[in-house]
Design a protein around this motif. Structure first.
Motif, PDB file in Angstrom:
ATOM      1  N   UNK A  29     117.865  65.437 -77.639  1.00 47.21           N
ATOM      2  CA  UNK A  29     117.627  64.537 -76.516  1.00 47.21           C
ATOM      3  C   UNK A  29     118.701  63.457 -76.420  1.00 47.21           C
ATOM      4  N   UNK A  30     118.997  62.809 -77.535  1.00 45.56           N
ATOM      5  CA  UNK A  30     119.983  61.734 -77.529  1.00 45.56           C
ATOM      6  C   UNK A  30     121.406  62.281 -77.362  1.00 45.56           C
ATOM      7  N   UNK A  31     121.679  63.460 -77.901  1.00 43.55           N
ATOM      8  CA  UNK A  31     122.990  64.077 -77.702  1.00 43.55           C
ATOM      9  C   UNK A  31     123.195  64.430 -76.235  1.00 43.55           C
ATOM     10  N   UNK A  32     122.151  64.913 -75.589  1.00 38.28           N
ATOM     11  CA  UNK A  32     122.228  65.225 -74.162  1.00 38.28           C
ATOM     12  C   UNK A  32     122.431  63.960 -73.339  1.00 38.28           C
ATOM     13  N   UNK A  33     121.737  62.899 -73.694  1.00 41.34           N
ATOM     14  CA  UNK A  33     121.896  61.631 -72.988  1.00 41.34           C
ATOM     15  C   UNK A  33     123.318  61.106 -73.154  1.00 41.34           C
ATOM     16  N   UNK A  34     123.854  61.232 -74.346  1.00 43.06           N
ATOM     17  CA  UNK A  34     125.230  60.805 -74.594  1.00 43.06           C
ATOM     18  C   UNK A  34     126.210  61.612 -73.745  1.00 43.06           C
ATOM     19  N   UNK A  35     125.972  62.909 -73.635  1.00 43.95           N
ATOM     20  CA  UNK A  35     126.847  63.759 -72.816  1.00 43.95           C
ATOM     21  C   UNK A  35     126.788  63.347 -71.346  1.00 43.95           C
ATOM     22  N   UNK A  36     125.603  62.974 -70.857  1.00 45.42           N
ATOM     23  CA  UNK A  36     125.481  62.521 -69.471  1.00 45.42           C
ATOM     24  C   UNK A  36     126.233  61.211 -69.239  1.00 45.42           C
ATOM     25  N   UNK A  37     126.173  60.296 -70.206  1.00 47.62           N
ATOM     26  CA  UNK A  37     126.919  59.054 -70.079  1.00 47.62           C
ATOM     27  C   UNK A  37     128.422  59.323 -70.084  1.00 47.62           C
ATOM     28  N   UNK A  38     128.867  60.229 -70.947  1.00 44.27           N
ATOM     29  CA  UNK A  38     130.294  60.572 -70.977  1.00 44.27           C
ATOM     30  C   UNK A  38     130.725  61.211 -69.665  1.00 44.27           C
ATOM     31  N   UNK A  39     129.876  62.072 -69.109  1.00 46.66           N
ATOM     32  CA  UNK A  39     130.180  62.695 -67.825  1.00 46.66           C
ATOM     33  C   UNK A  39     130.269  61.646 -66.723  1.00 46.66           C
ATOM     34  N   UNK A  40     129.354  60.685 -66.730  1.00 45.02           N
ATOM     35  CA  UNK A  40     129.393  59.642 -65.695  1.00 45.02           C
ATOM     36  C   UNK A  40     130.658  58.804 -65.812  1.00 45.02           C
ATOM     37  N   UNK A  41     131.099  58.544 -67.038  1.00 48.14           N
ATOM     38  CA  UNK A  41     132.353  57.795 -67.208  1.00 48.14           C
ATOM     39  C   UNK A  41     133.538  58.623 -66.735  1.00 48.14           C
ATOM     40  N   UNK A  42     133.524  59.929 -66.980  1.00 47.19           N
ATOM     41  CA  UNK A  42     134.603  60.797 -66.509  1.00 47.19           C
ATOM     42  C   UNK A  42     134.646  60.799 -64.971  1.00 47.19           C
ATOM     43  N   UNK A  43     133.491  60.876 -64.357  1.00 47.31           N
ATOM     44  CA  UNK A  43     133.428  60.853 -62.894  1.00 47.31           C
ATOM     45  C   UNK A  43     133.934  59.519 -62.361  1.00 47.31           C
ATOM     46  N   UNK A  44     133.569  58.443 -63.014  1.00 41.83           N
ATOM     47  CA  UNK A  44     134.036  57.116 -62.597  1.00 41.83           C
ATOM     48  C   UNK A  44     135.557  57.016 -62.680  1.00 41.83           C
ATOM     49  N   UNK A  45     136.126  57.498 -63.796  1.00 44.20           N
ATOM     50  CA  UNK A  45     137.583  57.468 -63.937  1.00 44.20           C
ATOM     51  C   UNK A  45     138.250  58.385 -62.917  1.00 44.20           C
TER      52      UNK A  45
END
Length: 91
Positions: A29-45
């Motif tokens: 669960x927490x690994x998936x949440x971390x991946x979503x945060x990383x994806x959102x940062x990639x999209x932002x960049x």
């Protein structure tokens, strides 16, 4: 600060239940949440690069990400159907 020092010195931490393994840092669960945060940062960049470096208007950046989302959904749907069809042939 004083409350934290008292919490440690009075050993109040012993009365607190540990975090469930489901919510632990290494859980799925927490690994998936971390991946979503990383994806959102990639999209932002990516959005910043498209609008600031390439000069694409904001609506154009949204269009790029919208089309990429549609394309990725189509590819994942095709792969899913191909795998399902492959499983039907085996059984």
């Amino acid at each position: 600060k004083a409350a934290f020092i008292n919490f440690i010195s009075d050993e109040e931490w012993k009365s607190i239940e540990p975090v469930s393994s489901w919510f632990g840092p290494s859980s799925f669960l927490m690994s998936s949440m971390s991946a979503l945060f990383k994806l959102s940062m990639w999209i932002r960049h990516g959005h910043g690069y498209l609008t600031e470096n390439l000069g694409i208007p904001v609506w154009g950046s949204y269009a790029v990400f919208g089309l990429a989302t549609l394309f990725l959904g189509m590819v994942l749907g095709l792969v899913s159907e191909a795998l399902r069809a492959g499983c039907d042939c085996v059984t």
